[in-house]
Scaffold this motif. Structure first.
Motif, PDB file in Angstrom:
ATOM      1  N   LYS A  82       0.874  -1.456  -0.164  1.00  0.00           N
ATOM      2  CA  LYS A  82      -0.027  -0.148  -0.092  1.00  0.00           C
ATOM      3  C   LYS A  82       0.623   1.232   0.033  1.00  0.00           C
ATOM      4  CE  LYS A  82      -3.969  -1.957   2.029  1.00  0.00           C
ATOM      5  NZ  LYS A  82      -4.650  -2.471   3.551  1.00  0.00           N
ATOM      6  N   VAL A  83       1.986   1.276   0.656  1.00  0.00           N
ATOM      7  CA  VAL A  83       2.797   2.657   0.976  1.00  0.00           C
ATOM      8  C   VAL A  83       3.232   3.104  -0.652  1.00  0.00           C
ATOM      9  CG1 VAL A  83       3.536   1.868   2.928  1.00  0.00           C
ATOM     10  CG2 VAL A  83       5.026   1.261   1.200  1.00  0.00           C
ATOM     11  N   ASP A  84       3.480   4.149  -0.644  1.00  0.00           N
ATOM     12  CA  ASP A  84       3.982   4.928  -1.985  1.00  0.00           C
ATOM     13  C   ASP A  84       5.547   4.587  -1.802  1.00  0.00           C
ATOM     14  OD1 ASP A  84       5.137   6.428  -3.828  1.00  0.00           O
ATOM     15  OD2 ASP A  84       3.581   8.244  -3.654  1.00  0.00           O
ATOM     16  N   LEU A  85       5.950   3.586  -2.388  1.00  0.00           N
ATOM     17  CA  LEU A  85       7.328   3.245  -2.447  1.00  0.00           C
ATOM     18  C   LEU A  85       8.185   4.318  -3.237  1.00  0.00           C
ATOM     19  CD1 LEU A  85       7.043  -0.590  -3.351  1.00  0.00           C
ATOM     20  CD2 LEU A  85       7.546   0.366  -1.085  1.00  0.00           C
ATOM     21  N   SER A  86       7.771   4.850  -4.260  1.00  0.00           N
ATOM     22  CA  SER A  86       8.640   6.080  -4.839  1.00  0.00           C
ATOM     23  C   SER A  86       8.869   7.085  -4.052  1.00  0.00           C
ATOM     24  CB  SER A  86       8.090   6.583  -5.999  1.00  0.00           C
ATOM     25  OG  SER A  86       8.332   5.577  -7.197  1.00  0.00           O
ATOM     26  N   ALA A  87       7.788   7.526  -3.208  1.00  0.00           N
ATOM     27  CA  ALA A  87       8.078   8.572  -2.454  1.00  0.00           C
ATOM     28  C   ALA A  87       8.721   8.363  -1.084  1.00  0.00           C
ATOM     29  CB  ALA A  87       6.709   8.876  -1.833  1.00  0.00           C
ATOM     30  N   LEU A  88       8.632   7.208  -0.505  1.00  0.00           N
ATOM     31  CA  LEU A  88       9.262   6.598   0.448  1.00  0.00           C
ATOM     32  C   LEU A  88      11.028   6.531  -0.050  1.00  0.00           C
ATOM     33  CD1 LEU A  88       8.599   5.719   3.326  1.00  0.00           C
ATOM     34  CD2 LEU A  88       8.702   3.467   2.615  1.00  0.00           C
ATOM     35  N   LEU A  89      11.162   6.104  -1.139  1.00  0.00           N
ATOM     36  CA  LEU A  89      12.719   5.825  -1.347  1.00  0.00           C
ATOM     37  C   LEU A  89      13.417   7.179  -1.589  1.00  0.00           C
ATOM     38  CD1 LEU A  89      12.537   2.645  -3.644  1.00  0.00           C
ATOM     39  CD2 LEU A  89      13.348   3.113  -1.298  1.00  0.00           C
ATOM     40  N   GLN A  90      12.400   8.108  -2.294  1.00  0.00           N
ATOM     41  CA  GLN A  90      13.049   9.643  -2.475  1.00  0.00           C
ATOM     42  C   GLN A  90      13.174  10.378  -1.244  1.00  0.00           C
ATOM     43  OE1 GLN A  90      13.622  10.923  -5.475  1.00  0.00           O
ATOM     44  NE2 GLN A  90      14.074  12.897  -4.520  1.00  0.00           N
ATOM     45  N   GLN A  91      12.421  10.254  -0.454  1.00  0.00           N
ATOM     46  CA  GLN A  91      12.401  10.740   0.989  1.00  0.00           C
ATOM     47  C   GLN A  91      13.638  10.399   1.741  1.00  0.00           C
ATOM     48  OE1 GLN A  91       9.334   9.603   3.600  1.00  0.00           O
ATOM     49  NE2 GLN A  91       9.045  11.658   4.316  1.00  0.00           N
ATOM     50  N   ARG A  92      13.805   8.969   1.529  1.00  0.00           N
ATOM     51  CA  ARG A  92      15.122   8.323   2.475  1.00  0.00           C
ATOM     52  C   ARG A  92      16.468   8.611   1.896  1.00  0.00           C
ATOM     53  NH1 ARG A  92      18.988   7.198   4.427  1.00  0.00           N
ATOM     54  NH2 ARG A  92      19.354   5.773   5.946  1.00  0.00           N
ATOM     55  N   PHE A  93      16.468   8.348   0.405  1.00  0.00           N
ATOM     56  CA  PHE A  93      17.736   8.213  -0.340  1.00  0.00           C
ATOM     57  C   PHE A  93      17.859   9.336  -1.375  1.00  0.00           C
ATOM     58  CE2 PHE A  93      16.959   3.616   0.631  1.00  0.00           C
ATOM     59  CZ  PHE A  93      17.829   3.409   1.696  1.00  0.00           C
ATOM     60  N   GLY A  94      16.999  10.339  -1.479  1.00  0.00           N
ATOM     61  CA  GLY A  94      17.092  11.307  -2.511  1.00  0.00           C
ATOM     62  C   GLY A  94      17.028  10.653  -3.810  1.00  0.00           C
ATOM     63  N   GLY A  95      18.052  10.771  -4.756  1.00  0.00           N
ATOM     64  CA  GLY A  95      17.953  10.251  -6.184  1.00  0.00           C
ATOM     65  C   GLY A  95      19.016   9.220  -6.233  1.00  0.00           C
ATOM     66  N   ARG A  96      19.386   8.606  -5.237  1.00  0.00           N
ATOM     67  CA  ARG A  96      20.468   7.752  -5.282  1.00  0.00           C
ATOM     68  C   ARG A  96      20.045   6.368  -5.878  1.00  0.00           C
ATOM     69  NH1 ARG A  96      23.816   7.618   0.116  1.00  0.00           N
ATOM     70  NH2 ARG A  96      21.741   8.318   1.213  1.00  0.00           N
ATOM     71  N   PRO A  97      20.928   5.800  -6.482  1.00  0.00           N
ATOM     72  CA  PRO A  97      20.385   4.185  -6.745  1.00  0.00           C
ATOM     73  C   PRO A  97      19.799   3.273  -5.767  1.00  0.00           C
ATOM     74  CG  PRO A  97      22.472   4.735  -7.744  1.00  0.00           C
ATOM     75  CD  PRO A  97      22.223   5.907  -6.864  1.00  0.00           C
ATOM     76  N   VAL A  98      18.999   2.803  -5.896  1.00  0.00           N
ATOM     77  CA  VAL A  98      18.586   1.838  -4.806  1.00  0.00           C
ATOM     78  C   VAL A  98      18.778   0.299  -5.462  1.00  0.00           C
ATOM     79  CG1 VAL A  98      16.741   1.023  -3.136  1.00  0.00           C
ATOM     80  CG2 VAL A  98      17.232   3.664  -3.724  1.00  0.00           C
ATOM     81  N   SER A  99      18.834  -0.665  -4.357  1.00  0.00           N
ATOM     82  CA  SER A  99      18.546  -2.126  -4.675  1.00  0.00           C
ATOM     83  C   SER A  99      17.436  -2.555  -3.678  1.00  0.00           C
ATOM     84  CB  SER A  99      19.928  -2.729  -4.565  1.00  0.00           C
ATOM     85  OG  SER A  99      21.071  -2.558  -5.592  1.00  0.00           O
ATOM     86  N   VAL A 100      16.967  -3.546  -4.204  1.00  0.00           N
ATOM     87  CA  VAL A 100      16.071  -4.194  -3.063  1.00  0.00           C
ATOM     88  C   VAL A 100      16.537  -5.488  -2.509  1.00  0.00           C
ATOM     89  CG1 VAL A 100      13.693  -5.440  -2.684  1.00  0.00           C
ATOM     90  CG2 VAL A 100      14.013  -3.542  -4.138  1.00  0.00           C
ATOM     91  N   VAL A 101      16.743  -5.686  -1.298  1.00  0.00           N
ATOM     92  CA  VAL A 101      17.299  -7.074  -0.774  1.00  0.00           C
ATOM     93  C   VAL A 101      16.431  -7.589   0.324  1.00  0.00           C
ATOM     94  CG1 VAL A 101      18.863  -8.550   0.295  1.00  0.00           C
ATOM     95  CG2 VAL A 101      19.536  -6.363  -1.304  1.00  0.00           C
ATOM     96  N   ALA A 102      15.631  -8.597   0.161  1.00  0.00           N
ATOM     97  CA  ALA A 102      14.499  -9.026   0.934  1.00  0.00           C
ATOM     98  C   ALA A 102      14.261 -10.607   0.803  1.00  0.00           C
ATOM     99  CB  ALA A 102      13.117  -8.348   0.628  1.00  0.00           C
TER     100      ALA A 102
END
Ligand code: SAM
Length: 285
Positions: A102-122
């Motif tokens: 449900k959460v807005d993943l894009s907004a969450l990642l932008q808020q936490r990491f700015g525009g830096r590249p992100v990987s998912v590990v889960a």
């Protein structure tokens, strides 16, 4: 004391009861976690989104290597356990409680990491594997690499090709986005409690350049989902339903895309889907 032991003690101290419904099969063995994080090639300075940190053991392993982790967990009951296990890496870990669906993943990642590249590990909760992976692929955030522990059958579906029984929208979308490969296989007894299935650690690496060119990614995604809308139905019926097209319009799109009239959606290659998407862009615009 290592984070694995800390997690076991904290789970006991807080009388935590594992929920089968939430897919709570935890990895507590530090050696196994170290192998997983090695396979994911997590290194210092990486920005990681972890869905479902559980007791925070994989989070701790990644943070101990210098990665910055945004950990998104649904079960608020795990908060005291997570705070205890992750205390040594407080500065590198952001805990967010919410539903990955449900959460807005894009907004969450932008808020936490700015525009830096992100990987998912889960180590994903298996009851929503397909939906989470589709959501990650479609969320609009630039995720360079997705490394996920999934049920073996889901992993095999991701790698299925046209003509195979388990070829599906997930396979087409994953293969449109990147290259999927198996990194590791894990037996059930490595988890606490053990699930009833074998698990595969999968890597989906985003293509620098897509294998097929499309004018509109949105249209391509719509075509992929239309192809698998009703299995064993002709593509024609699926196109009419998904795009509210009349039969003549849909037939024309199929014909101009160079496809057989009676073809089924699940038989199409990515290239054929891309041709159809191009044709539908023309008729829809
Ligand atoms: N990463 C931990 C590990 O490896 O030990 C736990 C993995 S466990 C398979 C899946 C985790 O996902 C659980 O902690 C569960 O509570 C969490 N979870 C389940 N549904 C979720 C959702 N919709 N959004 C976020 N987390 C969820």
């Amino acid at each position: 004391m290592g984070y694995g032991m800390e997690a076991r003690l904290a789970l006991r101290r807080h009388d935590f009861h594992f929920s089968h419904k939430l897919g709570q099969n935890f990895l507590l063995d530090e050696q196994v976690l170290s192998q997983i994080v090695d396979a994911a090639q997590v290194k210092s300075g990486d920005c990681i989104l972890e869905i479902g940190p559980g007791a925070g053991t994989m989070t701790a392993e990644m943070a101990s290597r210098g990665a910055e982790v945004l950990a998104l967990e649904l079960d608020k009951g795990l908060e005291p356990v997570l705070r205890a296990v992750l205390a040594p890496w407080e500065g590198r870990v952001s805990l967010v409680f919410g539903d990955a669906m449900k959460v807005d993943l894009s907004a969450l990642l932008q808020q936490r990491f700015g525009g830096r590249p992100v990987s998912v590990v889960a180590n994903l909760p298996y009851y929503i594997t397909t939906d989470v992976v589709l959501r990650l692929l479609e969320c609009g955030a630039r995720l360079d690499k997705i490394v996920v522990m999934v049920q073996m059958e889901a992993a095999q579906r991701m790698m299925a090709t046209p003509g195979e029984k388990n070829y599906c929208a997930l396979a087409a979308l994953v293969q449109f986005y990147g290259e999927a490969r198996k990194l590791m296989e894990l037996e059930p007894q490595l988890f606490t409690p053990p699930p009833h299935v074998v698990s595969w650690l999968m890597e989906i690496k985003r293509f620098e350049e897509r294998p097929v060119q499309v004018q509109s990614e949105e249209m391509m995604k719509k075509v992929i989902s239309a192809c698998f809308l009703m299995r064993r139905k002709k593509l024609l019926n699926n196109l009419c339903a998904a795009f509210s097209l009349g039969r003549p319009e849909a037939l024309e799109a199929i014909r101009v895309a160079g496809l057989e009239e009676g073809v089924r959606g699940e038989a199409l290659s990515l290239e054929e889907m891309a041709r159809l998407a191009g044709q539908l862009m023309k008729t829809r615009c």
